[in-house]
Scaffold this motif. Structure first.
Motif, PDB file in Angstrom:
ATOM      1  N   VAL A  14      49.979  50.923  26.259  1.00  0.00           N
ATOM      2  CA  VAL A  14      49.204  51.298  27.436  1.00  0.00           C
ATOM      3  C   VAL A  14      48.848  50.035  28.209  1.00  0.00           C
ATOM      4  CG1 VAL A  14      47.104  52.380  28.307  1.00  0.00           C
ATOM      5  CG2 VAL A  14      48.244  53.332  26.291  1.00  0.00           C
ATOM      6  N   ASP A  15      49.092  50.054  29.511  1.00  0.00           N
ATOM      7  CA  ASP A  15      48.740  48.936  30.383  1.00  0.00           C
ATOM      8  C   ASP A  15      47.786  49.425  31.461  1.00  0.00           C
ATOM      9  OD1 ASP A  15      50.495  46.824  29.310  1.00  0.00           O
ATOM     10  OD2 ASP A  15      52.107  48.145  30.003  1.00  0.00           O
ATOM     11  N   PHE A  16      46.727  48.658  31.659  1.00  0.00           N
ATOM     12  CA  PHE A  16      45.746  48.981  32.702  1.00  0.00           C
ATOM     13  C   PHE A  16      45.555  47.754  33.578  1.00  0.00           C
ATOM     14  CE2 PHE A  16      41.301  48.778  34.191  1.00  0.00           C
ATOM     15  CZ  PHE A  16      41.300  49.917  35.008  1.00  0.00           C
ATOM     16  N   ASN A  17      45.584  47.968  34.887  1.00  0.00           N
ATOM     17  CA  ASN A  17      45.428  46.856  35.830  1.00  0.00           C
ATOM     18  C   ASN A  17      44.467  47.276  36.933  1.00  0.00           C
ATOM     19  OD1 ASN A  17      46.405  44.125  36.291  1.00  0.00           O
ATOM     20  ND2 ASN A  17      47.193  44.913  38.227  1.00  0.00           N
ATOM     21  N   SER A  18      43.483  46.432  37.207  1.00  0.00           N
ATOM     22  CA  SER A  18      42.480  46.759  38.220  1.00  0.00           C
ATOM     23  C   SER A  18      42.294  45.578  39.152  1.00  0.00           C
ATOM     24  CB  SER A  18      41.148  47.110  37.548  1.00  0.00           C
ATOM     25  OG  SER A  18      40.172  47.465  38.513  1.00  0.00           O
ATOM     26  N   ASN A  19      42.280  45.856  40.472  1.00  0.00           N
ATOM     27  CA  ASN A  19      42.114  44.816  41.487  1.00  0.00           C
ATOM     28  C   ASN A  19      41.011  45.216  42.452  1.00  0.00           C
ATOM     29  OD1 ASN A  19      44.627  42.846  41.299  1.00  0.00           O
ATOM     30  ND2 ASN A  19      45.389  44.920  40.974  1.00  0.00           N
ATOM     31  N   PHE A  20      40.230  44.221  42.825  1.00  0.00           N
ATOM     32  CA  PHE A  20      39.259  44.398  43.904  1.00  0.00           C
ATOM     33  C   PHE A  20      39.384  43.212  44.836  1.00  0.00           C
ATOM     34  CE2 PHE A  20      34.912  43.323  45.502  1.00  0.00           C
ATOM     35  CZ  PHE A  20      34.880  44.291  46.492  1.00  0.00           C
ATOM     36  N   THR A  21      39.607  43.482  46.133  1.00  0.00           N
ATOM     37  CA  THR A  21      39.792  42.425  47.121  1.00  0.00           C
ATOM     38  C   THR A  21      38.912  42.700  48.324  1.00  0.00           C
ATOM     39  OG1 THR A  21      42.101  42.141  46.455  1.00  0.00           O
ATOM     40  CG2 THR A  21      41.475  41.232  48.578  1.00  0.00           C
ATOM     41  N   LYS A  23      43.798  39.576  30.688  1.00  0.00           N
ATOM     42  CA  LYS A  23      43.783  38.434  31.606  1.00  0.00           C
ATOM     43  C   LYS A  23      42.882  38.753  32.787  1.00  0.00           C
ATOM     44  CE  LYS A  23      46.758  35.274  34.225  1.00  0.00           C
ATOM     45  NZ  LYS A  23      48.150  34.945  34.619  1.00  0.00           N
ATOM     46  N   LEU A  24      42.042  37.796  33.133  1.00  0.00           N
ATOM     47  CA  LEU A  24      41.153  37.919  34.274  1.00  0.00           C
ATOM     48  C   LEU A  24      41.539  36.851  35.291  1.00  0.00           C
ATOM     49  CD1 LEU A  24      38.618  39.296  35.482  1.00  0.00           C
ATOM     50  CD2 LEU A  24      37.245  37.524  34.362  1.00  0.00           C
ATOM     51  N   SER A  25      41.749  37.263  36.558  1.00  0.00           N
ATOM     52  CA  SER A  25      42.236  36.343  37.573  1.00  0.00           C
ATOM     53  C   SER A  25      41.435  36.487  38.859  1.00  0.00           C
ATOM     54  CB  SER A  25      43.717  36.596  37.890  1.00  0.00           C
ATOM     55  OG  SER A  25      44.505  36.551  36.731  1.00  0.00           O
ATOM     56  N   ALA A  26      41.413  35.410  39.628  1.00  0.00           N
ATOM     57  CA  ALA A  26      40.876  35.420  40.990  1.00  0.00           C
ATOM     58  C   ALA A  26      41.956  34.871  41.918  1.00  0.00           C
ATOM     59  CB  ALA A  26      39.609  34.590  41.096  1.00  0.00           C
ATOM     60  N   VAL A  27      42.144  35.537  43.058  1.00  0.00           N
ATOM     61  CA  VAL A  27      43.206  35.170  43.994  1.00  0.00           C
ATOM     62  C   VAL A  27      42.630  35.099  45.400  1.00  0.00           C
ATOM     63  CG1 VAL A  27      45.447  35.776  44.946  1.00  0.00           C
ATOM     64  CG2 VAL A  27      44.926  36.340  42.567  1.00  0.00           C
ATOM     65  N   GLY A  63      40.238  38.104  45.964  1.00  0.00           N
ATOM     66  CA  GLY A  63      40.381  39.251  45.083  1.00  0.00           C
ATOM     67  C   GLY A  63      40.235  38.880  43.617  1.00  0.00           C
ATOM     68  N   PHE A  64      39.913  39.897  42.832  1.00  0.00           N
ATOM     69  CA  PHE A  64      39.756  39.727  41.393  1.00  0.00           C
ATOM     70  C   PHE A  64      40.614  40.761  40.679  1.00  0.00           C
ATOM     71  CE2 PHE A  64      35.915  38.316  43.480  1.00  0.00           C
ATOM     72  CZ  PHE A  64      35.731  37.060  42.935  1.00  0.00           C
ATOM     73  N   ASN A  65      41.215  40.338  39.586  1.00  0.00           N
ATOM     74  CA  ASN A  65      42.138  41.196  38.853  1.00  0.00           C
ATOM     75  C   ASN A  65      41.823  41.166  37.369  1.00  0.00           C
ATOM     76  OD1 ASN A  65      44.989  40.974  37.178  1.00  0.00           O
ATOM     77  ND2 ASN A  65      44.944  42.682  38.598  1.00  0.00           N
ATOM     78  N   LEU A  66      41.857  42.364  36.769  1.00  0.00           N
ATOM     79  CA  LEU A  66      41.722  42.484  35.321  1.00  0.00           C
ATOM     80  C   LEU A  66      42.919  43.246  34.801  1.00  0.00           C
ATOM     81  CD1 LEU A  66      40.139  42.249  32.642  1.00  0.00           C
ATOM     82  CD2 LEU A  66      39.033  44.422  33.235  1.00  0.00           C
ATOM     83  N   SER A  67      43.633  42.647  33.852  1.00  0.00           N
ATOM     84  CA  SER A  67      44.834  43.261  33.284  1.00  0.00           C
ATOM     85  C   SER A  67      44.652  43.383  31.778  1.00  0.00           C
ATOM     86  CB  SER A  67      46.059  42.402  33.602  1.00  0.00           C
ATOM     87  OG  SER A  67      47.222  42.961  33.049  1.00  0.00           O
ATOM     88  N   LEU A  68      44.860  44.614  31.276  1.00  0.00           N
ATOM     89  CA  LEU A  68      44.693  44.898  29.850  1.00  0.00           C
ATOM     90  C   LEU A  68      45.935  45.587  29.312  1.00  0.00           C
ATOM     91  CD1 LEU A  68      41.074  46.424  29.904  1.00  0.00           C
ATOM     92  CD2 LEU A  68      41.693  44.070  29.332  1.00  0.00           C
ATOM     93  N   SER A  69      46.321  45.212  28.093  1.00  0.00           N
ATOM     94  CA  SER A  69      47.430  45.880  27.403  1.00  0.00           C
ATOM     95  C   SER A  69      46.957  46.294  26.012  1.00  0.00           C
ATOM     96  CB  SER A  69      48.642  44.950  27.280  1.00  0.00           C
ATOM     97  OG  SER A  69      49.165  44.662  28.547  1.00  0.00           O
TER      98      SER A  69
END
Length: 871
Positions: free
Chosen positions: A60-67, A820-824, A864-870
């Motif tokens: 299961v992969d979950f990806n969330s972005n807020f920009t 993984k937590l990212s900022a773009v 933007g901010f991104n959270l990716s979970l597997s």
């Protein structure tokens, strides 16, 4: 996927869920895309989507972005003088109507020059040549019969634009084993734009699956359903090109609070005006009202799918059979008017309804052969065929009068005021193609391709076009057994390729078009004003490419160099002809254009430490030279785009996209010549620039340390001109900071004046003072094009990202495999630009008509901010 796009509605690649993308490859020019057919003349963007083949078991992969985003470049406004003209600022009725007796004393206190029954207000003028914003008491759009201090509004640009927000979330379930694999995903995008009431939503449902039915047979299936739409009625920057600098947009957004006090125009013997309160009514309607109640909305459904069967005929021979389709339907409603009274004239509600349907279907087969004959020689070959059909339908109805305002249904219309249009287009292309690669020592390769297309849009006796390609590459470090501590790897390559292209449908014979009805009853038809050509030939693009791929110091440094020359001939164009013929354009094979240039990429590891720190960099440079070789017989100039008399043209012997227009007279060393304090204007058009950049480049740096990675991209473009009617107009109308200089004391223009004769000129610095509004009027881009042509050079910090992979020890107790937590950030900082007020990266029309700008929605700076979970 069929690619179609517009500035308003997007499409094609913009509807792909980025979380489904496994890899993107850019195949440049005909040399890299000869097998992809007619639409590959300028290259291919090849997207490989995730299919679960890398999965072991269920994942299961979950990806969330807020920009969120704000406008990138803010114009430099003047905040000294208010809206209006004649050094006055006064609201009477929004149309510059005569000031009424109840305002005489107020006006006289502010200006002391009232002529009863004659003096008018200034709000009907959409310029800012008004009174100093020194706190004097004036009537304004929101004061009614009262007055308020006339004060600067330096933050009204920031007030006008919202903070855009984009939420996107995706969830995917994937699995795989020795029998097959699958991936099922759902993604949701919810976006609020930087303009009020603008929004966009998109839902993606995707299923990819592959299963081994037999040892010799594999079936794969892919389907994607996309549901998208929203209100696209964004307001462009015209609100700050033609404007009043004393207006607060926060107050204007709350216009409903002022409906009881806002003064409307009342024409004797007619109804009183009912427009929503606004800073003026002559040319503009309140933008917050129009965004909400006059929307441009669309509702689009798109379905893509394909089914493929792969047969293993022998150990070396395979066969693929595939069929796929891309279907979309889009309903677009554009509300253009509401029931209202303007200037005493009542108009009904009006809107248009447009239903578009498009489908592209592809059927193809492909034989593949791959064999090593011994340890030295290899052969990989493909041969196949394809059938592509395209269908497009457009039904359009413009409703000139709604029966009940606000009910947008075709049944709620006066049929006699409606205008209808319908278009159906169909085309078909049949293809046979093949390729073969010969390899020696896995270091020397010869690739040959061939393709033949038969198109329904070309004449029957000339609808077949063949295009081949050949390329050779050699890893000379392997062939010559070079073992050097400096040169780790060396490869040379050369290729020659052709790509053909057909015409748009129905350009071979004259057609008739419907033109609505006459007197509401008799249908009208007219012959197409574009003169068809029954003898069209296919376009052909021929490309030559030479290159080298070199790596040094154990591959820590890499250099890739490419030289190319690409010529497109027999271009199918609609060429303007004399209107006296009864036609406006004629379809011809009328163009031959050459592009040649170089591309250089330098990559390397700058620093790598034992503790885990690593710094890598990539630098690229591209330079293209463009030239129009020939046009049709008797034709030496072709107009690409025209705006206000300024044209972008293709002229034989010149670069493509030369800008021609009215400019100023200059000395041999380029100084502007003045006469009586004003610039001397040339009477005939001249070259004012060219849309092509001198060169483009980028500089990427990536820093990593253990689980942390930081990257930054600098993007650059040098040269290339564009016509920004918006900046010229905003100077002409007194909006920008430079126009506040000299309004009271006058202006001396920078340049020279001739104190000699025309035959023997003697130039001295200009020293004649003229009125400020008279001098700045020479920025009017409708008359003086040169004043609005600017250099498009820029250097930007285009993007910066920082990502942190969370330690697995933290995640294991939650059964999370990775996180993984990212900022773009994008469009972070303008390092250098040759223009003020706007981002020079503009494109009003796109394609062959690039190089124009006028009040477009500003580019945005985003974070933007991104959270990716597997799991």
């Amino acid at each position: 996927m069929q690619q179609s796009t517009s500035n308003t509605y997007g499409g094609g690649i913009s509807e792909v869920n980025p979380d489904n993308i496994k890899a993107i490859s850019v195949l440049k020019g005909p040399n890299a895309a000869a097998l992809y057919g007619s639409r590959a003349a300028n290259g291919v963007i090849l997207i490989t989507t995730k299919d679960g083949s890398d999965s072991k078991g269920i994942g299961v992969d979950f990806n969330s972005n807020f920009t969120f985003e704000r406008p990138f470049v803010k114009p430099d406004f003047q905040n000294t003088y208010g809206g209006g003209n004649g050094y006055r600022t006064w609201y009477s009725d929004g149309w510059s109507g005569v000031i009424q007796p109840d305002a005489y004393d107020q006006y006289a206190a502010a200006y002391n020059d009232l002529v009863p029954g004659s003096t008018t207000g200034t709000a009907g003028t959409d310029e800012s040549w008004g009174a100093p914003m020194d706190g004097r008491l004036t009537r304004q759009w929101w004061t009614g019969t009262d007055v308020a201090p006339l004060t600067p509004q330096p933050n009204n640009w920031d007030e006008y634009w919202d903070t855009g927000k984009t939420f996107s979330n995706s969830l995917a379930l994937s699995g795989g084993n020795e029998h097959g694999n699958f991936r099922l995903s759902y993604a949701k995008v919810d976006q609020k734009g930087i303009a009020a009431f603008n929004d966009y939503t998109r839902d993606n449902f995707t299923l990819n699956s592959s299963y081994n039915l037999k040892k010799w047979l594999t079936a794969s299936f892919s389907a994607d359903y996309v549901k998208s739409g929203g209100n696209r009625n964004y307001q462009g920057g015209q609100q700050f090109i033609w404007a009043h600098r004393h207006v607060s947009w926060d107050r204007l957004a709350n216009y409903a609070d002022y409906e009881d006090v806002h003064i409307q125009r009342a024409v004797s013997g007619k109804l009183e005006d009912t427009d929503p309160p606004n800073w003026q009514h002559t040319y503009f309607t309140n933008p917050f009202f129009t965004n909400e109640y006059l929307p441009t909305v669309n509702d689009k459904d798109r379905l893509l799918g394909n089914l493929a069967l792969k047969f293993t005929l022998t150990d070396d021979l395979g066969l693929m059979l595939r069929s796929g389709t891309d279907f979309w339907s889009d309903t677009r409603i554009n509300v253009s008017n509401f029931e209202r009274v303007r200037n005493g004239n009542q108009t009904p509600g009006r809107y248009s309804e447009e239903v578009l349907r498009s489908q592209e279907t592809n059927h193809d087969f492909l034989f593949t052969y791959d064999k090593m004959f011994d340890s030295d020689f290899s052969v990989a070959a493909q041969a196949g065929g394809a059938l592509r059909t395209n269908y497009y339908k457009r039904n359009y109805t413009y409703v000139g009068e709604l029966v009940v305002d606000g009910v947008y249904n075709l049944a709620n219309s006066n049929p006699s005021q409606n205008t209808v249009a319908s278009t159906i287009e169909q085309s078909e292309v049949q293809s046979l193609y093949g390729s073969v690669q010969f390899g020696y020592l896995n270091a020397l390769f010869l690739d040959v391709t061939a393709r033949n297309d038969w198109s329904s849009t070309l004449p029957t006796n000339n609808n077949s076009y063949f295009y081949p390609s050949a390329s050779v590459s050699a890893v000379f470090t392997d062939l010559l057994s070079i073992n050097s501590p400096i040169l780790s790897f060396g490869k040379l390559r050369a290729s020659y390729a052709q790509v053909g292209n057909d015409a748009s449908p129905y350009q071979l014979t004259q057609t008739f078009r419907a033109a609505g009805s006459w007197d509401g009853s008799a249908p009208e038809y007219y012959e197409n004003t574009e003169l068809a050509n029954a003898f069209l030939k296919p376009e052909i693009t021929t490309g030559l490419e030479l290159g080298a791929d070199l790596r040094f110091f154990k591959s820590k440094v890499g250099l890739d160099f490419t030289y190319y020359s690409q010529t497109t001939e027999n271009q199918i164009l609609g060429v303007e002809i004399s209107k006296a013929s009864g036609y406006s354009t004629r379809i011809l094979n009328a163009g031959k254009v050459n592009n040649k240039g170089i591309e250089i990429s330098l990559t390397g590891t700058v620093l790598e430490l034992p503790g885990g720190f690593k710094w890598t960099t990539a630098l690229n440079y591209a330079k293209n030279k463009n030239k129009v070789i020939e046009l049709a017989e008797g034709l030496d100039t072709y107009t690409l785009q025209e705006r206000r008399g300024l044209t972008s043209i293709a002229r034989v012997g010149e670069p493509y996209g030369t800008l021609y227009g009215i400019g100023f007279a200059k000395t041999d060393d380029g100084q502007i010549i003045f006469e009586n304090g004003l610039p001397v204007v040339e009477s005939t058009p001249q070259i004012l620039g060219n849309i092509q950049p001198d060169w483009t480049g980028g500089f990427m740096n990536t820093f990593s340390y253990k689980n942390i990675e930081l990257s930054a991209l600098i993007d650059a473009r040098f040269g290339g001109d564009f016509y920004d009617e918006g900046t010229g107009t905003a100077r002409w109308t007194g909006q920008y900071a430079e126009t506040a200089i000299g309004r009271e004391e006058g202006v001396i223009g920078l340049g020279v004046m001739n104190i000699g004769t025309d035959e023997n000129p003697e130039y001295v610095p200009n020293d004649v003072i003229v009125a400020g509004n008279q001098y700045y009027g020479y920025n009017n881009p409708r008359r003086y094009h040169e004043a609005a042509v600017f250099d498009g050079t820029y250097v930007k910090l285009r993007e910066a990202t920082i990502g942190v992979k969370l330690p697995s020890a933290w995640l294991s107790k939650y059964k999370i495999q990775s996180a993984k937590l990212s900022a773009v950030g994008r469009n972070i900082f303008m390092i250098y630009s040759n223009v003020t007020h706007i981002d020079p990266e503009v494109d009003e029309y796109g394609g062959n008509s690039q190089g124009f700008s006028y009040g477009r929605l500003p580019t945005s700076r985003s974070l933007g901010f991104n959270l990716s979970l597997s799991f």
